[in-house]
Every structure is written in structure tokens, then in C-alpha cells.
Design a protein around this motif. Structure first.
Motif, short mmCIF file in Angstrom:
data_model
loop_
_atom_site.label_atom_id
_atom_site.label_comp_id
_atom_site.label_asym_id
_atom_site.label_seq_id
_atom_site.Cartn_x
_atom_site.Cartn_y
_atom_site.Cartn_z
N VAL A 23 19.23 -4.06 14.04
CA VAL A 23 20.52 -3.55 14.46
C VAL A 23 21.59 -4.10 13.54
O VAL A 23 21.67 -5.31 13.32
CB VAL A 23 20.81 -3.95 15.92
CG1 VAL A 23 22.17 -3.41 16.35
CG2 VAL A 23 19.71 -3.46 16.83
N ILE A 24 22.42 -3.24 12.99
CA ILE A 24 23.55 -3.70 12.21
C ILE A 24 24.82 -3.47 13.01
O ILE A 24 24.81 -2.84 14.06
CB ILE A 24 23.63 -3.02 10.83
CG1 ILE A 24 23.86 -1.52 10.97
CG2 ILE A 24 22.38 -3.27 10.04
CD1 ILE A 24 24.09 -0.84 9.64
N GLU A 25 25.93 -3.99 12.49
CA GLU A 25 27.15 -4.02 13.25
C GLU A 25 27.73 -2.64 13.49
O GLU A 25 27.29 -1.65 12.95
CB GLU A 25 28.18 -4.89 12.50
CG GLU A 25 27.84 -6.37 12.48
CD GLU A 25 26.85 -6.74 11.38
OE1 GLU A 25 26.29 -5.82 10.76
OE2 GLU A 25 26.65 -7.93 11.16
N LEU A 39 29.62 0.77 13.56
CA LEU A 39 29.91 1.64 12.43
C LEU A 39 31.39 1.69 12.07
O LEU A 39 31.76 2.23 11.03
CB LEU A 39 29.41 3.06 12.71
CG LEU A 39 27.91 3.27 12.53
CD1 LEU A 39 27.54 4.70 12.90
CD2 LEU A 39 27.48 2.98 11.12
N SER A 40 32.26 1.13 12.93
CA SER A 40 33.69 1.09 12.58
C SER A 40 33.91 0.27 11.32
O SER A 40 34.95 0.38 10.67
CB SER A 40 34.51 0.51 13.73
OG SER A 40 34.14 -0.84 13.97
N GLN A 41 32.92 -0.59 10.96
CA GLN A 41 33.03 -1.35 9.71
C GLN A 41 33.19 -0.45 8.50
O GLN A 41 33.70 -0.86 7.47
CB GLN A 41 31.78 -2.22 9.50
CG GLN A 41 31.75 -3.46 10.35
CD GLN A 41 30.62 -4.33 9.88
OE1 GLN A 41 30.81 -5.20 9.05
NE2 GLN A 41 29.45 -4.11 10.42
N TYR A 42 32.70 0.79 8.63
CA TYR A 42 32.80 1.70 7.50
C TYR A 42 34.24 1.89 7.06
O TYR A 42 34.51 2.18 5.90
CB TYR A 42 32.18 3.05 7.85
CG TYR A 42 32.18 4.00 6.69
CD1 TYR A 42 33.13 5.00 6.59
CD2 TYR A 42 31.24 3.88 5.67
CE1 TYR A 42 33.15 5.86 5.51
CE2 TYR A 42 31.25 4.73 4.60
CZ TYR A 42 32.20 5.73 4.52
OH TYR A 42 32.22 6.56 3.45
N ASN A 43 35.18 1.73 7.98
CA ASN A 43 36.60 1.88 7.62
C ASN A 43 37.01 0.90 6.54
O ASN A 43 37.95 1.15 5.78
CB ASN A 43 37.48 1.70 8.86
CG ASN A 43 37.23 2.77 9.91
OD1 ASN A 43 36.86 3.90 9.57
ND2 ASN A 43 37.41 2.43 11.17
N ASN A 72 37.04 -0.77 0.71
CA ASN A 72 37.94 -1.86 0.32
C ASN A 72 37.17 -3.14 0.04
O ASN A 72 37.48 -3.87 -0.91
CB ASN A 72 38.99 -2.10 1.40
CG ASN A 72 40.03 -0.99 1.46
OD1 ASN A 72 40.28 -0.31 0.46
ND2 ASN A 72 40.63 -0.80 2.62
N ASP A 73 36.17 -3.42 0.87
CA ASP A 73 35.35 -4.61 0.65
C ASP A 73 34.58 -4.51 -0.66
O ASP A 73 34.42 -5.51 -1.38
CB ASP A 73 34.37 -4.80 1.82
CG ASP A 73 35.06 -5.21 3.11
OD1 ASP A 73 36.24 -5.62 3.04
OD2 ASP A 73 34.43 -5.10 4.17
N ASN A 85 22.83 -9.79 5.77
CA ASN A 85 22.68 -8.57 6.54
C ASN A 85 22.90 -7.34 5.67
O ASN A 85 23.35 -7.42 4.53
CB ASN A 85 23.62 -8.56 7.76
CG ASN A 85 25.09 -8.58 7.37
OD1 ASN A 85 25.53 -7.82 6.51
ND2 ASN A 85 25.87 -9.42 8.02
N TYR A 86 22.55 -6.19 6.22
CA TYR A 86 22.57 -4.95 5.46
C TYR A 86 23.97 -4.61 4.95
O TYR A 86 24.14 -4.15 3.81
CB TYR A 86 22.04 -3.81 6.33
CG TYR A 86 22.14 -2.45 5.70
CD1 TYR A 86 21.18 -2.02 4.78
CD2 TYR A 86 23.18 -1.58 6.02
CE1 TYR A 86 21.26 -0.77 4.19
CE2 TYR A 86 23.28 -0.33 5.43
CZ TYR A 86 22.31 0.07 4.52
OH TYR A 86 22.41 1.31 3.94
N VAL A 87 24.98 -4.84 5.77
CA VAL A 87 26.35 -4.49 5.37
C VAL A 87 26.80 -5.34 4.19
O VAL A 87 27.33 -4.82 3.20
CB VAL A 87 27.33 -4.66 6.56
CG1 VAL A 87 28.75 -4.37 6.10
CG2 VAL A 87 26.93 -3.75 7.70
N SER A 88 26.58 -6.65 4.26
CA SER A 88 27.02 -7.52 3.17
C SER A 88 26.26 -7.21 1.89
O SER A 88 26.84 -7.23 0.80
CB SER A 88 26.86 -8.99 3.56
OG SER A 88 25.50 -9.31 3.80
#
Length: 302
Positions: free
Chosen positions: A15-17, A19-23, A27-28, A118-121
Motif C-alpha cells: 500500500v502506498i500513500e 493519491l493526493s500526493q500526486y498534486n 514539484n517534488d 517507498n514507491y513514491v520517493s
């Protein structure tokens, strides 16, 4: 809202965080591009050293000149995915296939430092890692010789977007770029693998709607068995990994014949009867356009 993804690690469901992280994703990425350090390692394999790598250090001419790199031979560059390293099965399977059938240079990109976490980072770091790979390849050809007409970039999952960024860093000069089930979550953005990454860009989609990106992104997009659960698989991870297994098999046998589809939906339901075009293989002069369906079997060589 959450999504589940396991692009490389063994766990079938991670499970990843939210999906609002996509916003903040783009920028990241841009911030990381400004501040990242080059932690890539480049492992050279040739027929003189097919299983034990020689390490080429970017900017260190001695490490290149004393290696088995031969500028007169084609160069295959392979990038693994999230949570893996240079010993990942995608690297070993494809490296051995290339070296068994042709006398080439193979460089495995070990980007394990950036692929960890994690996948996002890991996803955020991919464009910078790809840029560093592009800079390395420019240095390699300038210092050791070579020709972009002989350069083939191959990436699996997040590694597909990595080589896509590398290809664009060098102005789309690689003659061929292959994306193996390019990662899906967060990747409908300008940093993804696309047609500008090379002169011929091919994607093999084996786990759409889950770990892999669903939409066509390349000059040619193949959807084996509808691009979803692959024969002989009962998990998404198995289907995701099947992309590099099919590609390795195609290098050895070149027996996967695609049929062109009128649209993506035809590919998903595997009802295509247009012109034929082979999926995968290592042919540098390969050219084409369109969406193709392919039927495979459940076990090697598929």
C-alpha cells in the motif's frame, strides 16, 4: 483513496500513500532534479566477462579504457525497477540473453540507492537518475568511442521511465528504447517514457490497470494477452515481471508476432487482426508505429 502497487519487491500487495500526493509529485521531481547527487553505478558485461561485472566510473577515463568496452560493438543498457539493484533478475536474464546471441557491450545501471525506500520517493528520484545516465552515456561515447546508432536502452517498471529520461537528456539520439511494463501509478506526466526518448521507442505492457501504465506511450505499444493477467500467473507481480521474461525470450528466439489493433480497447480484449509486427528482439534498426496484441503461452519460452 489508496492504490496498491508492487513494481519490484516480492510482496504482492504494497500500500502506498494517498493519491493526493500526486498534486505535489511534479514539484517534488523538479526539486529533486536540482538537488540530486549521482549515485548510479555502471556495470559492464561482455563476452569476455559475461557474469562478473567491470565497474565503469562516470568521469574516470581509466576505468573505461582498462575495461572490455568495445566501441565498435552495439551497446545495450539495462535499468531495473523499484527496490532492486544490479543483481535483479531483469538484469541477469536480459544480459545473458544478449551475450548468448550477439557480441555486444551490456551496461547494467545499478541505481539501488535511489530505488530504495517507498514507491513514491523512488518515483520522485527517477528523472534525476535518468538525467545522470544520459550524462554518463554522453561521456562514455565521447571518451571511449561509440555511435548512437548502436545504443539500445532497456528499462523495467520505474526503470522504463528512467531510460526515457536518459534518452531525452541526450536529445532522443538512442536508436532504440524499450520499456518493459513501464510503471503506472503517478506516471501520467511529462517525465514518463515517451516517443521523444529515442528514435524508435517500444513498450511491452503486461500488467495494465495495476502496476503498469495502461495507455499507449511509445511508437509501438504491445499488449500481450490483453496486457493484464498473464497466462500462468495468479498475481499482479507475476504479470508485471512477465514483461522482462518475454523480452529476454524474444532476444533469443524473436517468435512473438503481434497483430495491429485499431485502438487500445481492441488490444485489451485481444481481438486484433491487422498487420503483423514482432514484439521485442534486439534488432537495432527496428521501426514501426501502432498498438499491437500478442498471444503467448504460460511457460518459457512463452
Amino acid at each position: 483513496m489508496i492504490t496498491r502497487v508492487a513494481n519490484e519487491p516480492e510482496d504482492d500487495e504494497i500500500v502506498i500513500e494517498d493519491l493526493s500526493q500526486y498534486n505535489n509529485f511534479q514539484n517534488d521531481v523538479r526539486e529533486n532534479l536540482l538537488n540530486a547527487n549521482d549515485n548510479n553505478a555502471y556495470w559492464l558485461f561482455t563476452r569476455q566477462n559475461p557474469t562478473t561485472p567491470q565497474i565503469i566510473v562516470s568521469g574516470d577515463a581509466i576505468s573505461l579504457w582498462t575495461s572490455n568496452y568495445d566501441s565498435n560493438k552495439p551497446l545495450k543498457v539495462i535499468a531495473h525497477g523499484w527496490g532492486r539493484d544490479g543483481t535483479s533478475p531483469v538484469n541477469t536474464m536480459i544480459t545473458s540473453a544478449f551475450l548468448d546471441v550477439s557480441d555486444v557491450n551490456v551496461i547494467v545501471v545499478d541505481w539501488s540507492d535511489s530505488a530504495s525506500g517507498n514507491y513514491v520517493s523512488a518515483s520522485v528520484r527517477v528523472p534525476a537518475v535518468g538525467r545522470f545516465l544520459g550524462i554518463f552515456l554522453q561521456w562514455l561515447i565521447r571518451t571511449g568511442g561509440g555511435n548512437w546508432d548502436n545504443v539500445h536502452l532497456i528499462g523495467y517498471s520505474l526503470g522504463a521511465h528512467l531510460v526515457g529520461n536518459a534518452g531525452r537528456e541526450v536529445g532522443g539520439q538512442p536508436i532504440r528504447v524499450t520499456g518493459l511494463d513501464p510503471a503506472g501509478p503517478f506516471w501520467s506526466n511529462p517525465f514518463a517514457l515517451n516517443k521523444n526518448s529515442g528514435r524508435y521507442v517500444e513498450a511491452i505492457h503486461t500488467n495494465i490497470l495495476s502496476r503498469g501504465i495502461t495507455e499507449p506511450i511509445a511508437h509501438v505499444d504491445f499488449y500481450p494477452n490483453g496486457g493484464q493477467m498473464q497466462p500462468g500467473c495468479d498475481t499482479n507481480q507475476c504479470s508485471h515481471s512477465r514483461s522482462y521474461q518475454l523480452f529476454a525470450s524474444s532476444i533469443r528466439t524473436n517468435h512473438f508476432i503481434g497483430r495491429e489493433c485499431a485502438n487500445l480497447w481492441q488490444a485489451i480484449i485481444n481481438q486484433c487482426n491487422g498487420r503483423t509486427f514482432n514484439m521485442g528482439n534486439g534488432i537495432l534498426s527496428k521501426k514501426g508505429n501502432g498498438i499491437y496484441a500478442v498471444n503467448t503461452s504460460s511457460s518459457w519460452p512463452f
